[in-house]
Design a protein around this motif. Sequence first.
Motif, PDB file in Angstrom:
ATOM      1  N   GLN A 173      37.274   5.167  62.454  1.00  0.00           N
ATOM      2  CA  GLN A 173      37.616   6.271  61.566  1.00  0.00           C
ATOM      3  C   GLN A 173      37.094   7.600  62.105  1.00  0.00           C
ATOM      4  OE1 GLN A 173      35.888   5.468  57.721  1.00  0.00           O
ATOM      5  NE2 GLN A 173      33.820   5.182  58.525  1.00  0.00           N
ATOM      6  N   LEU A 174      36.881   7.645  63.420  1.00  0.00           N
ATOM      7  CA  LEU A 174      36.326   8.830  64.071  1.00  0.00           C
ATOM      8  C   LEU A 174      37.185   9.208  65.265  1.00  0.00           C
ATOM      9  CD1 LEU A 174      33.999  10.898  64.634  1.00  0.00           C
ATOM     10  CD2 LEU A 174      32.836   9.063  65.889  1.00  0.00           C
ATOM     11  N   ASP A 175      37.565  10.474  65.360  1.00  0.00           N
ATOM     12  CA  ASP A 175      38.330  10.981  66.493  1.00  0.00           C
ATOM     13  C   ASP A 175      37.401  11.057  67.706  1.00  0.00           C
ATOM     14  OD1 ASP A 175      39.684  12.514  68.396  1.00  0.00           O
ATOM     15  OD2 ASP A 175      40.643  13.785  66.901  1.00  0.00           O
ATOM     16  N   PHE A 203      35.181   3.845  66.904  1.00  0.00           N
ATOM     17  CA  PHE A 203      36.063   4.958  66.542  1.00  0.00           C
ATOM     18  C   PHE A 203      37.125   4.564  65.515  1.00  0.00           C
ATOM     19  CE2 PHE A 203      34.543   5.965  70.878  1.00  0.00           C
ATOM     20  CZ  PHE A 203      33.917   7.164  70.613  1.00  0.00           C
ATOM     21  N   PHE A 229      33.805  13.389  68.556  1.00  0.00           N
ATOM     22  CA  PHE A 229      32.520  12.823  68.965  1.00  0.00           C
ATOM     23  C   PHE A 229      32.075  13.409  70.294  1.00  0.00           C
ATOM     24  CE2 PHE A 229      30.144   9.379  71.173  1.00  0.00           C
ATOM     25  CZ  PHE A 229      29.052   9.304  70.311  1.00  0.00           C
ATOM     26  N   MET A 257      28.003   9.370  62.985  1.00  0.00           N
ATOM     27  CA  MET A 257      29.388   9.846  62.935  1.00  0.00           C
ATOM     28  C   MET A 257      30.394   8.705  62.865  1.00  0.00           C
ATOM     29  SD  MET A 257      29.428  13.119  65.568  1.00  0.00           S
ATOM     30  CE  MET A 257      31.171  13.470  65.262  1.00  0.00           C
TER      31      MET A 257
END
Length: 530
Positions: free
Chosen positions: A48-50, A46, A54, A83
Amino acid sequence: MRCGRVCLLTVCLAALLSAQRFSTAARKADLDFVASQVPALHANFFYQLDPSVFQAAVASLNAKIGTLTDAEFYVQLAALVAMAGDAHTMLNLFGSPAVQAGFGTFPLQFQWLDDGVFVTGASPDYSQALSAQLVQVGGVPIDQVMQKLGAIIPHDNDQWLQNMSQLYLPGQQILQGLDIAPAGATTPLTFRTLAGDEFTLNVGTSGTASVFAPSPSGGPLPDYVTNATAYYWAKYLTEERLVYFKYNLCNDDPSNPFSTFTASVMTMLDTNPVDTLVMDFRGNPGGSTSYFEQFGMEAATRLPTLAANPKFRIYVAIDKGTFSSGMDDAMQFKSSDIPAELQALRTPVDLTGRVIVIGQPTGGKPSGYGEVQPFALPGSRLLGQYSTKFFAVPNGIPDGPSFSPDIRIGLRSTDYFARHDPVLAAIFARTDALPAAPSGTAIVVNGASFRADQGLAPGSFASAFGAFSQTPDEVRVNGVAARVMGGNTGQVNFLVPASITPGSTTVSVRAGGMELANGQVANTAVGPGI
């Protein structure tokens, strides 16, 4: 070391499998693995991923788990893995396990070139498509196809997306799962010939690509595409005083151990006059950097002798297929970092301006996650991989989306199908920088390549393009009459006088003693020829 992977295109020889090969329970097991295990195993899934975004995507797929076809479900599952935004972390929808899971492939091979994606291999049934450009899939324009593929191909830049799309575009079920191709045994693919004519073929998944363009039997192929199955190979070119090292994969070949290979290259350097050392990393997807360090340690001891030659240059060739450890090895030539193994061997040799990176920006990003580990989904047995380590950008390398060359030279369809390597041509010409673009009312280009980024050479063919009021009968290059080979009111072909010296050159196109047009073009010492 940053571990990459070898991407193998496997052709499905079986008929279409059932749209729902896997049970809801098998799908649920696979979804749970992607939702919980992949993020837990990854070094920083995570980064760069919220996580809430996800989890919402996981819940959305779970709600549809019993109503989707296998193609739709597993394509969306691949999108979940993608993602993370880590180009090393992915679910593979190509290769033998994917074929066994029902993901068939067209008997076509694609190559993404600067002017589009072209067919370079086909089964005899679809040989009409050879050398043609793919422009639509199921009526969907190729740029929209790429937008959808970008959701399941993790990438840091367009270079890697284009490179990996060569493996995804032949996947019929991938295209169906993305709602690009209609359900059915065949898929309509629309092509455009080099002459501009369009046609559509309904392509199935039976057969194998066995005819190729350009044909290996039709003439010599460029060095960068020969010996493609060899991990590495090298040769010495006597006339050019050049050692060429092609590095296809950062692994050790048991039939030709890298230590033995390194010794053979060192013998080439020790026993031959060498003006140029070419390190070709084009198409290298990675592996382990430890092997190339062996080469670096041996080469470092020879640098003082090599660099004593004022003509000595090192050219490092890269492209969109240069990724992971392949890119890391290439970056060593520009980085100020010195591996620990080389510290004791470092010599005070100034190579400023003598190490030139040439080609296209890499598919890899200078910093990012890597050192991958594989996984197999519990239900479908589809394979994937995840990253376990972060790699910071090396000192001296800008942290952009790609490692960029000093001299950018693309590869067009006219180059590829004419068996022309513009990168090696520029290296043979000892290019330090691209020549100025031709200008004026007569645009003059090299007659062998028609490329504006390659100058003319004494004694070579050239072409001048323009809107001439009449057919030219004379061409003068810096005032020296050139031999005219033929022409019309839009083009005149001529032979550059052998007496012309390198530098900016004026070309005058004439008829009946009157000038019709003129232009400025760079003249180089050498260049590609016919």
